[in-house]
Design an enzyme around this catalytic site. Structure first.
Site, mmCIF file in Angstrom:
data_model
loop_
_atom_site.group_PDB
_atom_site.id
_atom_site.type_symbol
_atom_site.label_atom_id
_atom_site.label_comp_id
_atom_site.label_asym_id
_atom_site.label_seq_id
_atom_site.Cartn_x
_atom_site.Cartn_y
_atom_site.Cartn_z
ATOM 1 N N PHE A 60 47.521 -48.037 25.491
ATOM 2 C CA PHE A 60 46.362 -48.915 25.677
ATOM 3 C C PHE A 60 45.046 -48.213 25.410
ATOM 4 C CE2 PHE A 60 49.795 -50.495 28.451
ATOM 5 C CZ PHE A 60 50.099 -51.627 27.707
ATOM 6 N N CYS A 61 45.090 -47.154 24.626
ATOM 7 C CA CYS A 61 43.895 -46.402 24.253
ATOM 8 C C CYS A 61 43.305 -47.018 22.990
ATOM 9 C CB CYS A 61 44.282 -44.945 23.998
ATOM 10 S SG CYS A 61 42.909 -43.890 23.481
ATOM 11 N N GLY A 62 42.002 -46.942 22.868
ATOM 12 C CA GLY A 62 41.332 -47.419 21.665
ATOM 13 C C GLY A 62 41.736 -46.658 20.415
ATOM 14 N N PHE A 63 42.335 -45.475 20.592
ATOM 15 C CA PHE A 63 42.792 -44.681 19.451
ATOM 16 C C PHE A 63 44.231 -45.004 19.049
ATOM 17 C CE2 PHE A 63 39.426 -41.882 21.238
ATOM 18 C CZ PHE A 63 38.595 -41.849 20.130
ATOM 19 N N ALA A 64 44.895 -45.938 19.742
ATOM 20 C CA ALA A 64 46.289 -46.289 19.441
ATOM 21 C C ALA A 64 46.523 -46.666 17.973
ATOM 22 C CB ALA A 64 46.787 -47.388 20.380
#
Length: 188
Positions: A60-64
């Site tokens: 659920f990270c913006g970098f996923a």
């Protein structure tokens, strides 16, 4: 007499196992559970002598979306021996507590085919051995999708922040340097 000769192969196998353990780089000592599988990954058996990218991930990270770029690198370089190991972690509070959800994000949403582990601690005293050694050679992950490039000898030759995308020229240059590194030399 027969019993004595039967013991020789067992002794040789035990001694060769001891030699293997001493040849295994410290970073690869130990094993990690594979994501949504009943098996564990013996890091030394799987990765010794191979160039390796280790990345701590979070669903659920913006970098996923970097999963896509990492998979593209995997497809581009796996024929040359590159291995990529994704290690999900909730150390930054962005990973699911349900490994089925983690697997769905990696495998279904992003089409990851490189090896992923069950979620692990990657920072601090409770970090898994792999990340303790990576941190001792460089620094601990500062956020999700922190990337380490490890050469064939088991040494970190470069590490990259979450902001570094998988297609970044410096990251690719480090991977190509790891691919060109000399093979692991075993000690007699």
């Amino acid at each position: 007499m027969l019993k004595r000769w039967c013991a020789v192969p067992a002794l040789l196998m035990a001694l060769s196992g001891m030699a293997w353990a001493t040849d295994c780089p410290e970073v690869l000592q130990g094993s990690l559970p594979k994501l949504r599988a009943k098996e564990s990954i013996d890091l030394c058996q799987r990765y010794a002598g191979k160039p390796l990218v280790v990345v701590n991930t979070a669903s659920f990270c913006g970098f996923a979306p970097q999963f896509e770029g990492l998979e593209a690198l995997n497809q581009r370089y796996k024929g040359q021996g590159l291995e990529i190991l994704g290690v999900p972690s909730n150390d930054f509070k962005q990973e699911s507590k349900d490994s089925a959800e983690t697997a769905k994000v990696c495998y279904a949403n992003y089409g990851v085919t490189f090896t992923m582990t069950e979620p692990q601690k990657v920072r601090g005293d409770d970090a898994t051995h792999l990340f303790k050694v990576l941190a001792s050679q460089t620094s601990a992950p500062k956020w999700n999708f922190y990337k380490y490039v490890v050469d064939r000898q088991g040494k970190v030759i470069a590490n990259f922040s979450s902001l570094t995308k998988p297609d970044d020229p410096e990251f690719i240059a480090a991977i190509e340097k790891a691919l060109a590194s000399p093979p692991l030399v075993s000690t007699p």
